[in-house]
Design an enzyme around this catalytic site. Structure first.
Site, PDB file in Angstrom:
ATOM      1  N   ARG A  28       0.835  -1.205   0.000  1.00 56.17           N
ATOM      2  CA  ARG A  28       0.000   0.000   0.000  1.00 56.17           C
ATOM      3  C   ARG A  28       0.870   1.256   0.000  1.00 56.17           C
ATOM      4  O   ARG A  28       1.869   1.315   0.718  1.00 56.17           O
ATOM      5  CB  ARG A  28      -0.941   0.003   1.217  1.00 56.17           C
ATOM      6  CG  ARG A  28      -1.962  -1.095   1.126  1.00 56.17           C
ATOM      7  CD  ARG A  28      -3.036  -1.028   2.193  1.00 56.17           C
ATOM      8  NE  ARG A  28      -3.699  -2.315   2.266  1.00 56.17           N
ATOM      9  CZ  ARG A  28      -4.652  -2.733   1.424  1.00 56.17           C
ATOM     10  NH1 ARG A  28      -5.081  -1.931   0.468  1.00 56.17           N
ATOM     11  NH2 ARG A  28      -5.187  -3.933   1.517  1.00 56.17           N
ATOM     12  N   ASP A  29       0.444   2.231  -0.814  1.00 56.38           N
ATOM     13  CA  ASP A  29       1.161   3.503  -0.879  1.00 56.38           C
ATOM     14  C   ASP A  29       1.076   4.199   0.482  1.00 56.38           C
ATOM     15  O   ASP A  29       0.028   4.228   1.128  1.00 56.38           O
ATOM     16  CB  ASP A  29       0.555   4.389  -1.980  1.00 56.38           C
ATOM     17  CG  ASP A  29       1.489   5.523  -2.368  1.00 56.38           C
ATOM     18  OD1 ASP A  29       2.031   5.480  -3.492  1.00 56.38           O
ATOM     19  OD2 ASP A  29       1.679   6.453  -1.556  1.00 56.38           O
ATOM     20  N   ILE A  30       2.168   4.811   0.895  1.00 56.48           N
ATOM     21  CA  ILE A  30       2.237   5.482   2.196  1.00 56.48           C
ATOM     22  C   ILE A  30       1.371   6.744   2.216  1.00 56.48           C
ATOM     23  O   ILE A  30       0.950   7.201   3.286  1.00 56.48           O
ATOM     24  CB  ILE A  30       3.729   5.806   2.525  1.00 56.48           C
ATOM     25  CG1 ILE A  30       3.940   5.940   4.023  1.00 56.48           C
ATOM     26  CG2 ILE A  30       4.221   7.024   1.787  1.00 56.48           C
ATOM     27  CD1 ILE A  30       5.401   5.940   4.435  1.00 56.48           C
ATOM     28  N   ASN A  86       4.373   6.349 -13.826  1.00 61.13           N
ATOM     29  CA  ASN A  86       5.034   7.628 -14.093  1.00 61.13           C
ATOM     30  C   ASN A  86       6.458   7.377 -14.579  1.00 61.13           C
ATOM     31  O   ASN A  86       7.120   6.442 -14.127  1.00 61.13           O
ATOM     32  CB  ASN A  86       5.089   8.469 -12.808  1.00 61.13           C
ATOM     33  CG  ASN A  86       3.709   8.912 -12.351  1.00 61.13           C
ATOM     34  OD1 ASN A  86       2.881   9.278 -13.164  1.00 61.13           O
ATOM     35  ND2 ASN A  86       3.464   8.875 -11.049  1.00 61.13           N
ATOM     36  N   GLU A  94       8.917   9.915  -8.687  1.00 63.31           N
ATOM     37  CA  GLU A  94       9.694  10.302  -7.496  1.00 63.31           C
ATOM     38  C   GLU A  94      10.626   9.192  -7.038  1.00 63.31           C
ATOM     39  O   GLU A  94      11.697   9.461  -6.494  1.00 63.31           O
ATOM     40  CB  GLU A  94       8.744  10.662  -6.343  1.00 63.31           C
ATOM     41  CG  GLU A  94       7.985  11.953  -6.594  1.00 63.31           C
ATOM     42  CD  GLU A  94       6.947  12.252  -5.523  1.00 63.31           C
ATOM     43  OE1 GLU A  94       6.693  11.378  -4.667  1.00 63.31           O
ATOM     44  OE2 GLU A  94       6.393  13.359  -5.562  1.00 63.31           O
ATOM     45  N   HIS A  99       7.457   1.117 -10.964  1.00 63.26           N
ATOM     46  CA  HIS A  99       6.290   0.660 -10.185  1.00 63.26           C
ATOM     47  C   HIS A  99       5.021   1.076 -10.887  1.00 63.26           C
ATOM     48  O   HIS A  99       4.951   2.103 -11.549  1.00 63.26           O
ATOM     49  CB  HIS A  99       6.315   1.238  -8.765  1.00 63.26           C
ATOM     50  CG  HIS A  99       6.481   2.721  -8.703  1.00 63.26           C
ATOM     51  ND1 HIS A  99       7.710   3.328  -8.857  1.00 63.26           N
ATOM     52  CD2 HIS A  99       5.589   3.720  -8.515  1.00 63.26           C
ATOM     53  CE1 HIS A  99       7.557   4.639  -8.764  1.00 63.26           C
ATOM     54  NE2 HIS A  99       6.282   4.909  -8.573  1.00 63.26           N
ATOM     55  N   MET A 100       4.020   0.245 -10.690  1.00 62.52           N
ATOM     56  CA  MET A 100       2.684   0.479 -11.227  1.00 62.52           C
ATOM     57  C   MET A 100       1.803   0.913 -10.063  1.00 62.52           C
ATOM     58  O   MET A 100       1.806   0.272  -9.013  1.00 62.52           O
ATOM     59  CB  MET A 100       2.220  -0.853 -11.804  1.00 62.52           C
ATOM     60  CG  MET A 100       0.875  -0.903 -12.390  1.00 62.52           C
ATOM     61  SD  MET A 100       0.555  -2.651 -12.873  1.00 62.52           S
ATOM     62  CE  MET A 100       1.137  -2.633 -14.543  1.00 62.52           C
ATOM     63  N   HIS A 101       1.087   2.034 -10.222  1.00 61.35           N
ATOM     64  CA  HIS A 101       0.104   2.442  -9.225  1.00 61.35           C
ATOM     65  C   HIS A 101      -1.223   1.775  -9.578  1.00 61.35           C
ATOM     66  O   HIS A 101      -1.652   1.828 -10.742  1.00 61.35           O
ATOM     67  CB  HIS A 101      -0.134   3.958  -9.264  1.00 61.35           C
ATOM     68  CG  HIS A 101       1.040   4.793  -8.871  1.00 61.35           C
ATOM     69  ND1 HIS A 101       1.136   5.430  -7.650  1.00 61.35           N
ATOM     70  CD2 HIS A 101       2.164   5.121  -9.550  1.00 61.35           C
ATOM     71  CE1 HIS A 101       2.254   6.111  -7.593  1.00 61.35           C
ATOM     72  NE2 HIS A 101       2.906   5.945  -8.737  1.00 61.35           N
TER      73      HIS A 101
HETATM   74  P1  5GP Z   1       5.977   8.017  -8.249  1.00 53.99           P
HETATM   75  O1  5GP Z   1       5.706   9.474  -8.124  1.00 53.99           O
HETATM   76  O2  5GP Z   1       7.456   7.701  -8.239  1.00 53.99           O
HETATM   77  O3  5GP Z   1       5.253   7.387  -9.402  1.00 53.99           O
HETATM   78  O4  5GP Z   1       5.315   7.346  -6.979  1.00 53.99           O
HETATM   79  C1  5GP Z   1       6.025   7.046  -5.808  1.00 53.99           C
HETATM   80  C2  5GP Z   1       5.001   6.653  -4.782  1.00 53.99           C
HETATM   81  O5  5GP Z   1       5.676   6.002  -3.714  1.00 53.99           O
HETATM   82  C3  5GP Z   1       4.244   7.829  -4.170  1.00 53.99           C
HETATM   83  O6  5GP Z   1       2.843   7.658  -4.384  1.00 53.99           O
HETATM   84  C4  5GP Z   1       4.623   7.783  -2.689  1.00 53.99           C
HETATM   85  O7  5GP Z   1       3.552   8.129  -1.837  1.00 53.99           O
HETATM   86  C5  5GP Z   1       5.066   6.348  -2.514  1.00 53.99           C
HETATM   87  N1  5GP Z   1       6.070   6.149  -1.480  1.00 53.99           N
HETATM   88  C6  5GP Z   1       7.218   6.861  -1.314  1.00 53.99           C
HETATM   89  N2  5GP Z   1       7.924   6.388  -0.286  1.00 53.99           N
HETATM   90  C7  5GP Z   1       7.219   5.339   0.209  1.00 53.99           C
HETATM   91  C8  5GP Z   1       7.453   4.425   1.300  1.00 53.99           C
HETATM   92  O8  5GP Z   1       8.437   4.490   2.010  1.00 53.99           O
HETATM   93  N3  5GP Z   1       6.493   3.479   1.501  1.00 53.99           N
HETATM   94  C9  5GP Z   1       5.374   3.374   0.726  1.00 53.99           C
HETATM   95  N4  5GP Z   1       4.516   2.422   1.043  1.00 53.99           N
HETATM   96  N5  5GP Z   1       5.126   4.220  -0.293  1.00 53.99           N
HETATM   97  C10 5GP Z   1       6.048   5.187  -0.551  1.00 53.99           C
END
Ligand code: 5GP
Length: 115
Positions: A28-30, A86, A94, A99-101
């Site tokens: 799960r996303d944080i 992304n 970020e 990764h896939m959301h």
């Molecule tokens: P991006 O912007 O790279 O596509 O998405 C990165 C995602 O990783 C973000 O939605 C962010 O909330 C999530 N995220 C960042 N650090 C952590 C973490 O330590 N644990 C979890 N579970 N999610 C994280």
């Protein structure tokens, strides 16, 4: 190239892992942007979509079959959901571990906007 996701995959950093096998981990996303917001990650460190090689095609396909299974388990398959990846600065990436959301649990509108 190692990111926090590698530490989540190895269990070094605790996370709410909903699925794991030898190729893929999902947790799960944080900072969830929808009632269901799960990240589906290849265990292999691939930084971005730009770094996917032909040899990774099976692995990338597996991300989708895992997403489908998780959507069913989370009870969002029938109503529907969104899958998003992304890439780099303009995509808003970020964490530089592919990764896939998986978003679901409400009507998502035309696009997911950052809050
Ligand atoms: P991006 O912007 O790279 O596509 O998405 C990165 C995602 O990783 C973000 O939605 C962010 O909330 C999530 N995220 C960042 N650090 C952590 C973490 O330590 N644990 C979890 N579970 N999610 C994280």
């Amino acid at each position: 190239m190692t990111t926090i996701f590698t530490k989540i995959i190895s269990g070094e950093i605790k996370s709410d892992v909903v699925y794991q096998d030898e190729q893929v981990t999902a947790f799960r996303d944080i900072n969830p942007q929808a009632p269901v917001h799960i990240l589906i990650v290849p265990n292999k460190e691939i930084p971005t979509v730009n770094d996917i090689e032909e040899e990774d095609e099976k692995l990338i396909g597996r991300l989708f079959t895992v997403a489908k299974k998780i959507a069913q388990k989370e009870g969002i398959a029938e109503d529907g959901y969104r899958i998003l990846v992304n890439c780099n600065k303009h995509g808003g990436q970020e964490i530089f571990h592919l990764h896939m959301h998986l978003f679901g649990g409400r009507r998502l509108g035309p696009m997911i906007m950052r809050r």
